[in-house]
Motif scaffolding. Structure first.
Motif, short mmCIF file in Angstrom:
data_model
loop_
_atom_site.label_atom_id
_atom_site.label_comp_id
_atom_site.label_asym_id
_atom_site.label_seq_id
_atom_site.Cartn_x
_atom_site.Cartn_y
_atom_site.Cartn_z
N UNK A 1 7.11 76.71 94.42
CA UNK A 1 7.08 75.65 93.41
C UNK A 1 6.56 76.25 92.10
N UNK A 2 7.04 75.72 90.98
CA UNK A 2 6.67 76.24 89.66
C UNK A 2 7.04 77.73 89.56
N UNK A 3 8.18 78.06 90.13
CA UNK A 3 8.65 79.44 90.10
C UNK A 3 7.72 80.40 90.83
N UNK A 4 6.94 79.86 91.77
CA UNK A 4 6.03 80.72 92.53
C UNK A 4 4.73 81.01 91.78
N UNK A 5 4.58 80.40 90.60
CA UNK A 5 3.36 80.65 89.82
C UNK A 5 2.25 79.68 90.23
N UNK A 6 1.04 80.00 89.80
CA UNK A 6 -0.09 79.13 90.10
C UNK A 6 0.12 77.78 89.43
N UNK A 7 -0.23 76.72 90.17
CA UNK A 7 0.00 75.37 89.66
C UNK A 7 -1.16 74.46 90.10
N UNK A 8 -1.17 73.26 89.56
CA UNK A 8 -2.14 72.27 90.02
C UNK A 8 -1.44 71.34 90.99
N UNK A 9 -2.20 70.73 91.88
CA UNK A 9 -1.58 69.78 92.79
C UNK A 9 -2.57 68.68 93.14
N UNK A 10 -2.03 67.64 93.69
CA UNK A 10 -2.87 66.57 94.26
C UNK A 10 -2.49 66.51 95.73
N UNK A 11 -3.48 66.67 96.59
CA UNK A 11 -3.21 66.63 98.02
C UNK A 11 -3.87 65.39 98.62
N UNK A 12 -3.18 64.76 99.54
CA UNK A 12 -3.69 63.53 100.14
C UNK A 12 -3.75 63.68 101.66
N UNK A 13 -4.90 63.30 102.23
CA UNK A 13 -5.12 63.36 103.67
C UNK A 13 -5.43 61.97 104.18
N UNK A 14 -4.95 61.67 105.38
CA UNK A 14 -5.24 60.36 105.97
C UNK A 14 -6.70 60.21 106.38
N UNK A 15 -7.20 58.99 106.26
CA UNK A 15 -8.49 58.65 106.85
C UNK A 15 -8.25 57.55 107.87
N UNK B 1 -0.88 78.09 94.88
CA UNK B 1 0.55 78.35 94.89
C UNK B 1 1.11 77.55 96.06
N UNK B 2 2.22 76.86 95.80
CA UNK B 2 2.80 75.98 96.81
C UNK B 2 4.19 76.50 97.18
N UNK B 3 4.45 76.59 98.47
CA UNK B 3 5.72 77.12 98.94
C UNK B 3 6.40 76.15 99.89
N UNK B 4 7.71 76.07 99.77
CA UNK B 4 8.51 75.38 100.79
C UNK B 4 9.19 76.46 101.61
N UNK B 5 8.91 76.44 102.89
CA UNK B 5 9.26 77.57 103.74
C UNK B 5 10.16 77.11 104.88
#
Ligand SMILES: *[C@@H]1O[C@H](CO)[C@@H](O)[C@H](O)[C@H]1NC(C)=O
Ligand SMILES: *[C@@H]1O[C@H](CO)[C@@H](O)[C@H](O)[C@H]1NC(C)=O
Ligand SMILES: *[C@@H]1O[C@H](CO)[C@@H](O)[C@H](O)[C@H]1NC(C)=O
Ligand SMILES: *[C@@H]1O[C@H](CO)[C@@H](O)[C@H](O)[C@H]1NC(C)=O
Length: 359
Positions: free
Chosen positions: A266-280, A296-300
């Motif tokens: 994601x973002x061309x493999x460059x460092x990025x910001x993200x928001x991650x959500x986990x269930x409670x 860095x976020x990847x779709x694999x």
């Protein structure tokens, strides 16, 4: 035309108009929580991403009429009077739990185990994490890995990414916004969900509310969201409107060796910001969302190592700056290094998700 009452003709036209809406692209009633969510997404998210299938699968299954009538009850603080109907039609987690008895112990045992696992996992995603409890347990193979493992053809272990929490749905925001949501209002929540003193349900509610109340780690911005619309609002406020949700497609490969296939950064493999959500764990679907900077976020593509068939598409997150993590963090136990010396990657588990800016 009179303002006070609709003429039969106007009513008929209105009826035809409303009926025509129902046979829109989805063929669904336009006033269900689900169709409301679709409109909200289209209004707030400004790009051409496909419909948020993941989020829609979590939307309230209530019909338009049910949603309106339960919302009315919520406003009157009277949901508790129809709890079983409410729980059944809204797909909530409810169980008879009026006494601090042995009943519900099973759920409690389950949920404690699950919560421990969740905390363990979440600590990997938060800026500061880890505790001594990890030193006593072996870290599951594949739970944490180095970025260098994400190379086409590499065979690596995959942890169990199955969600262990009971399946639930969000409440429509028209209902969730009327719910008490504070550690100071536990008695109101206990009343609504028929939870007795010291019951499993009370413990569960208090635990999740406390997690929501916990001060953020330095640099972290966090929010608990109890509707899909609230989650969209938080993600937009952190990342802007050109965003999308990434999730791991299914649970295939869990607890097995997998082969890494094609990788998209994601973002061309460059460092990025993200928001991650986990269930409670809560009677209705509740997510703890937080900002996760410098990833860095990847779709694999995940392949069966024998047949090389594609069995999954996983989302992997690599935390590039671990300098504020605890030296006893499970990731360092597993990978054998120290805070700030290495990046740490992990998969997004089933039913967790990450928001990123669209390229
Ligand atoms: C809870 O534990 C019981 C018994 O071990 C098991 O059958 C059930 O699937 C568990 N539920 C969850 C949500 O893990
Ligand atoms: C609940 O737990 C508290 C503290 O352990 C105890 O003082 C109280 O008597 C318990 N209440 C009931 C109804 O068991
Ligand atoms: C992967 O998971 C999906 C959904 O759970 C399932 O339908 C499919 O058969 C699985 N594929 C493989 C190759 O195991
Ligand atoms: C890494 O994080 C630490 C503490 O959070 C911060 O002081 C440092 O500047 C960061 N390093 C980089 C390269 O961003």
């Amino acid at each position: 035309m009179m303002h006070t009452k609709l003429s039969p003709m106007t009513s008929l036209l209105l009826f035809i108009f409303l009926s025509s809406l129902t046979v829109g692209s989805t063929g669904e009633n336009p006033f269900t929580p689900k169709t409301y969510l679709i409109r909200y997404w289209n209004k707030e998210i400004q790009n051409n991403q496909a419909k948020p299938i993941f989020l829609l699968s979590k939307a309230s299954p209530l019909s338009a009429a049910e949603s309106a009538s339960f919302s009315k009850l919520a406003a009157q603080n009277a949901l508790g009077s129809q709890l079983s109907a409410f729980c059944a039609s809204a797909n909530l987690l409810c169980f008879p739990d009026s006494l601090p008895s042995a009943f519900g112990q099973k759920v409690y045992v389950n949920s404690t185990g699950v919560n421990a696992g969740q905390r363990n996992y979440r600590s990997a995603a938060s800026a500061k994490g880890g505790s001594n409890e990890f030193t006593k347990q072996r870290v599951e193979p594949g739970k944490f890995f180095r970025e260098s493992m994400l190379k086409k053809g590499k065979v690596i272990p995959m942890p169990d990414i199955n969600d262990k929490l009971p399946e639930r749905s969000f409440l429509p925001r028209s209902i969730s916004s009327k719910q008490p949501f504070s550690t100071l209002k536990v008695s109101e929540l206990k009343h609504i969900f028929h939870a007795g003193d010291n019951s499993t349900m009370e413990t569960m509610i208090v635990k999740s509310l406390s997690e929501c109340k916990r001060a953020p780690n330095p640099g972290e911005i966090k929010r608990c969201v109890s509707s899909a619309e609230d989650m969209i609002d938080f993600a937009v406020s952190m990342l802007g409107r050109n965003i999308d949700i990434l999730t791991t497609k299914n649970v295939n490969g869990s607890k097995q060796s997998i082969m890494i296939g094609s990788i998209e950064g994601i973002n061309g493999g460059k460092v990025t910001d993200s928001v991650t959500c986990h269930q409670l764990l809560f009677p209705y679907l509740l997510y703890y969302c937080h900002t996760v900077p410098k990833v860095r976020v990847y779709q694999v593509d995940i392949l069966d190592p024998n047949s090389k068939a594609k069995i999954n598409n996983g989302v992997a997150i690599c935390h590039m700056n671990t300098s504020s993590w605890s030296p006893t963090h499970a990731a360092f136990l597993a990978l054998g290094s120290a805070p700030g010396r290495i990046e740490v990657c992990h998969w997004i588990f089933q039913n967790d998700l990450t928001w990123t800016v669209v390229d």
